[in-house]
Design an enzyme around this catalytic site. Structure first.
Site, short mmCIF file in Angstrom:
data_model
loop_
_atom_site.label_atom_id
_atom_site.label_comp_id
_atom_site.label_asym_id
_atom_site.label_seq_id
_atom_site.Cartn_x
_atom_site.Cartn_y
_atom_site.Cartn_z
N GLU A 149 -4.83 -2.05 -11.74
CA GLU A 149 -4.53 -0.65 -11.40
C GLU A 149 -5.44 0.28 -12.19
O GLU A 149 -5.89 1.30 -11.66
CB GLU A 149 -3.05 -0.32 -11.65
CG GLU A 149 -2.05 -1.24 -10.96
CD GLU A 149 -2.29 -1.47 -9.47
OE1 GLU A 149 -2.94 -0.62 -8.83
OE2 GLU A 149 -1.84 -2.51 -8.95
N ALA A 205 2.33 -2.87 -8.29
CA ALA A 205 2.06 -1.62 -9.00
C ALA A 205 1.14 -0.76 -8.16
O ALA A 205 0.57 -1.23 -7.18
CB ALA A 205 1.40 -1.90 -10.35
N1 BES Z 1 -2.79 -0.22 -4.14
C1 BES Z 1 -2.00 -1.36 -4.41
C2 BES Z 1 -0.54 -1.09 -4.30
C3 BES Z 1 -0.02 -1.04 -2.90
C4 BES Z 1 -0.02 -2.15 -2.14
C5 BES Z 1 0.48 0.09 -2.37
C6 BES Z 1 0.49 -2.09 -0.85
C7 BES Z 1 0.96 0.15 -1.09
C8 BES Z 1 0.98 -0.95 -0.32
C9 BES Z 1 -2.24 -1.89 -5.81
O1 BES Z 1 -3.45 -1.56 -6.36
C10 BES Z 1 -2.21 -3.38 -5.70
O2 BES Z 1 -3.08 -3.92 -5.08
N2 BES Z 1 -1.22 -4.02 -6.30
C11 BES Z 1 -1.01 -5.43 -6.19
C12 BES Z 1 -1.23 -6.13 -7.49
C13 BES Z 1 -2.66 -6.41 -7.78
C14 BES Z 1 -2.82 -7.03 -9.13
C15 BES Z 1 -3.32 -7.27 -6.73
C16 BES Z 1 0.43 -5.60 -5.78
O3 BES Z 1 1.17 -4.62 -5.84
O4 BES Z 1 0.80 -6.69 -5.39
ZN ZN Z 2 -5.06 -2.72 -5.73
#
Ligand code: BES
Ligand code: ZN
Length: 880
Positions: free
Chosen positions: A320, A284
């Protein structure tokens, strides 16, 4: 000057040729310079279409007083874009050129308005970065560098702008139009079209921009913040999915309240939207006020989602949401600082999940993930510090090191400071850096300022890669009643860091009496910061058992001198639940390593400890399930000098079977224990379901046909996905007629639900069977297998890569299969393809035949023409 129709470089969104090598350049942290130009405001105008979207942008640019370069050119990043027109201060201009996809415009004054028009094709965007189409809707993903695929812009996180966004499209095709911030105007236009305009009052970097257009319905609710402001909440999905949105909405409200209570952070806009999309590279994304989610982390009901799915949804929604402060209000200066927002936010979501569930069980799970994913990273060719020094493709650095080890680092600060001082530090961090792009050093400085504690020595955790190993030995002087704890630390070399310094390692430590089982020396915090150190405990009246790194206070490997008998005793008496779990794991691991080396395993202590755990009346079922689960095959491999996957598998199966037969009755009792209603999502009910399936798996190791019958019964009467998937998970690894029947029934019932069908693929790709390679080859040809959907691709290729025994099949077919998948996926979606490379990374540690075959496949991938820089970086580093 370049002509509009003949840009210098081919369009990257349609190019098939290999990009010229200058695009594979290494970006270094030490080269950071402030931006030459700032963009305080941007206005975007989208004319939406699935196959053609026109993007008109107006950038108010001004020279950055802090920039070194006073040149007369502004560089606007672009990726696969061709300008259809460029304007300076309202006048069309030809004073521009293209360079490696970027747009260079000559500017003479101090401030200008730049106008640019481009046209993009969302339907052709298989990378799912920038603006793309998914199931007939349009959505965006801009982190880290996707905005440059939408329009030309200084696409770096330290350029913060106020966004004004207008979009117009067909009202039938796109009834819902969304972007960041507040909708300030909307209306109908000719030919059944409509439009909406948004304004986001908070300046933000381009990676937080978002746009969504499609036929969506909302689950709506409200949240009143601690200062009494009402926020409209919406979870947007396709109409048919509305009944599966309540858990996400409930999780959001819990997260909003938690951040107020624990961090004093309030939401700052009138609206908060979550949108679910079926095709999404990651889990996400925290776009300001418009979070976009992989539908796997939104949609859930009892029939289709497991307890783990429910927990993951709560976690990701919270994560998020928490970024609104740790990420959006305070963002990162550059991508090397990624852990500033991700490590901190993971720590925040872990704390949240612990608070709404069971803290020890949550801690065990977080440590299991760290060991399964981050430790191997730290010990292999892709090792890098939490704050990396260089990258080729930033997408490759969204790693377990930046995320999970980064979170452990924040946890160490929390442990050392205690909750009050930590909170004073984060308050100062948010106040001081609000509206700014900050660094990891800024974070530490704020913790120091708020707490009055010097944290300088801890900063080495940001820069030094590798997992520290700590040797611990306790010496008891019975007459003097003194125990001395001897500690030694060591960090192995990692790529680019041959010599390591000692690190400050906070060790929560207690001594347990080996006779009474009591805590004879209560827990204290020892900070090991020398290569060697000894610590004294007084008043030690009986031989002590060492309970160290309690609650996993530091992300290290402990090598403590403790006999199997001592571990068995600790497994039953330690006052720290994590340490009990740890003692069990260590006990099993010792036996397994001996077995994998071809020796005789000492099964008795393991069987006794598991039996005692199962029979205990004081332990809850979730903890029991964790404690009796054997270390995974890859964890065992991490302890071997030369890895032989067959030997590891055989030893582990032998031990499982010994447990299954010696503790048959206890396991059956645990399997049949208390019933838990399918809609009961309390931690207790989840624990009952977890133990039910884990116990059944162990029964199956000794008595396959009995377990197959019980699993089929559990499958048939299940009124929830946890029991159903759990039963099927046991069956897929067995040779029993029930296996096929259950797989078929599952497919028949759920093949129209993509998220559940992913489970069907994943279960088969994770099976512990001799024919798993054949099965995945078949699955990859299944009509429901599509490589364009990241979830589906991961459910087969990603899951298979993590299936140790099958992937490392002696004939090398597992390697060939995964390499084929990486090569094919890379042509569509480099980011997702690159994430499937790490299983190859540790080839050097395997027995010579496998090592050669793994290396050969890496070389084959590396030699593929037109390889993306994503896969190129992972593969070349793995071979280096
Ligand atoms: N900012 C990230 C999403 C992201 C990750 C965008 C890599 C572009 C490249 C988001 O906040 C995130 O970290 N999402 C994780 C889940 C979270 C619960 C650790 C994900 O997408 O795996
Ligand atoms: Zn993140």
């Amino acid at each position: 000057m370049a002509d509009v129709r003949s840009p210098t470089l081919p369009d990257a969104q349609t190019a098939v040729e290999a990009p010229p090598s200058p695009t594979h350049v290494t970006i270094r942290r030490e080269d950071y310079r402030p931006p030459d130009w700032l963009v305080p405001e941007i206005a975007l105008n989208f004319t939406l279409g699935i196959e053609s979207t026109r993007v008109q942008s107006k950038l108010q640019v001004e020279r950055n007083p802090e920039a070194a370069d006073k040149g007369d050119v502004i560089r606007l990043n672009g990726d696969g874009l061709k300008p259809a027109g460029v304007w300076i201060d309202g006048t069309p201009t030809d004073k521009w050129s293209m360079d490696c996809g970027d747009l260079l415009i000559e500017l003479s004054g101090e401030a200008h308005e730049i106008g640019i028009e481009v046209e993009i094709n969302p339907a052709a965007n298989t990378k799912l970065m920038g603006l793309y189409a998914s199931n007939g809707m349009l959505c965006t993903q801009c982190e880290a560098q996707g905005f440059r695929r939408i329009t030309f812009f200084p696409d770096r996180p330290d350029v913060l702008s106020k966004y004004r966004v207008r979009m117009e499209g067909d009202a039938g095709q796109f009834p819902i139009l969304l972007s960041n911030g507040n909708r300030i105007a909307h209306g109908d236009s000719a030919d059944g079209r409509h439009w909406a305009e948004f304004e986001d009052p908070f300046p933000k970097p381009s990676y937080l921009f978002a746009l969504v257009a499609g036929d969506l319905k909302a689950n709506r609710d409200t949240f009143t913040t601690m200062s009494g402001r009402k926020v409209d909440l919406a979870v947007w999905v396709r109409e048919a999915d509305l009944p599966k949105t309540q858990h996400a909405m409930d999780s959001l409200k819990l997260a909003m309240a938690w951040d107020e209570k624990v961090y004093g952070r309030e939401y700052d806009l009138d609206q908060f939207n979550i949108v679910a999309v079926g095709d999404f590279n990651m889990g996400a994304m925290e776009n300001k006020s418009l979070n976009i989610f992989n539908s796997a982390y939104v949609l859930a009901d009892q029939e289709t989602a497991t307890d783990a799915d429910f927990d993951n949804i709560a976690r990701v929604v919270a994560h998020e949401y928490f970024h609104n402060w740790s990420g959006d209000r305070v963002t990162c200066r550059d991508w090397f600082q990624l852990s500033l927002k991700e490590g901190f936010t993971v720590f925040r979501d872990q704390s949240f999940s612990a608070d709404v569930g069971s803290p020890p069980v949550k801690r065990i799970e977080d440590v299991r993930v760290l060991r399964a994913v981050q430790f191997p990273e730290d010990q292999g060719p892709l090792a890098h510090p939490v704050r990396p020094d260089s990258y080729i493709e930033i997408s490759n650095f969204y790693t377990a090191t930046v995320y999970n080890k980064g979170a452990e680092l924040i946890r160490m600060f929390h442990t050392v400071l205690g909750p009050e001082k930590f909170r004073a530090g984060t308050d100062l961090y948010f106040d001081r850096n609000d509206g700014k792009a900050a660094t990891c050093d800024d974070f530490v400085a704020a913790l120091e300022g708020g707490s009055g504690v010097d944290l300088e020595p801890f900063k080495i955790w940001y820069s030094q890669a590798g997992t520290p190993k700590v040797r611990a030995r306790i010496e008891h002087d019975a007459e003097a009643k003194i125990a001395t704890l001897h500690l030694e630390q060591h960090v192995d070399p990692t790529p680019g860091q041959p010599d390591k310094q000692p690190m400050p390692i906070p060790l929560r430590t207690a001594l347990i009496g080996s006779e009474t089982g009591h805590e004879i020396c209560p827990e204290r915090l020892i900070v090991l910061d020398q290569a060697r150190q000894s610590v004294m405990f007084e008043n030690v009246t009986e031989p002590p058992l060492l309970s160290i790194n309690r609650n996993f206070s530091a992300p290290i490997i402990v090598e403590a001198e403790r006999s199997p008998g001592e571990l068995e005793r600790l497994a039953q008496t330690d006052t720290d639940p994590f340490a009990r779990y740890e003692a069990m794991q260590e006990l099993m691991m010792r036996a397994l390593v001996v077995g994998a080396r071809g020796g005789d395993m000492d099964r008795e202590p393991v069987v006794r400890a598991i039996g005692a755990t199962l029979r205990s009346n004081s332990l809850d079922p979730a903890f029991k399930a964790d404690a009796i689960m054997l270390p995974s095959e890859s964890l065992i491999a991490d302890r071997m000098d030369v890895v032989d996957p067959d030997a590891i598998h055989a030893a582990r199966e032998e031990l499982r079977s010994a447990i299954g037969s010696a503790l048959h009755d206890e396991l059956i009792a645990a399997h049949r224990s208390d019933s838990a209603a399918g809609d009961d999502l309390s931690p207790a009910a989840k624990g009952v379901r977890r133990l039910r399936t884990v116990a059944l798996g162990l029964v199956g190791a000794a008595n396959p046909s009995e377990a197959a019958g019980l699993a089929k019964a559990q499958f048939d009467r299940a009124d929830n996905m946890t029991d159903r998937q759990g039963a099927l998970g046991v069956l897929v690894s067995l040779d029993a007629p029930e296996r096929e029947a259950a797989l078929e029934a599952f497919y028949h019932r759920f093949h129209d639900d993509p998220l559940v069908l992913d489970k069907w693929f994943a279960l088969q790709a994770s099976a512990q069977r001799a024919d798993t390679v054949d099965q995945v080859l078949r699955l990859a040809k299944h009509p429901d297998f599509v490589m364009t959907n990241p979830n589906r691709l991961r459910s087969v290729a990603g899951v298979f890569g993590a299936n140790h025994w099958a992937f490392h099949s002696a004939d090398g077919r597992g390697y060939a299969f995964l390499a084929d998948m990486i090569i094919a996926a890379d042509k569509l979606n480099p980011q997702v393809a690159a994430r499937m490379v790490p299983p190859f990374g540790r080839w050097r540690r395997f027995e010579p035949k496998r090592a050669a075959m793994m290396r050969q496949q890496l070389e084959r991938i590396a030699a593929t023409p037109g390889l993306s820089k994503d896969v190129y970086e992972q593969v070349t580093k793995s071979l280096a």
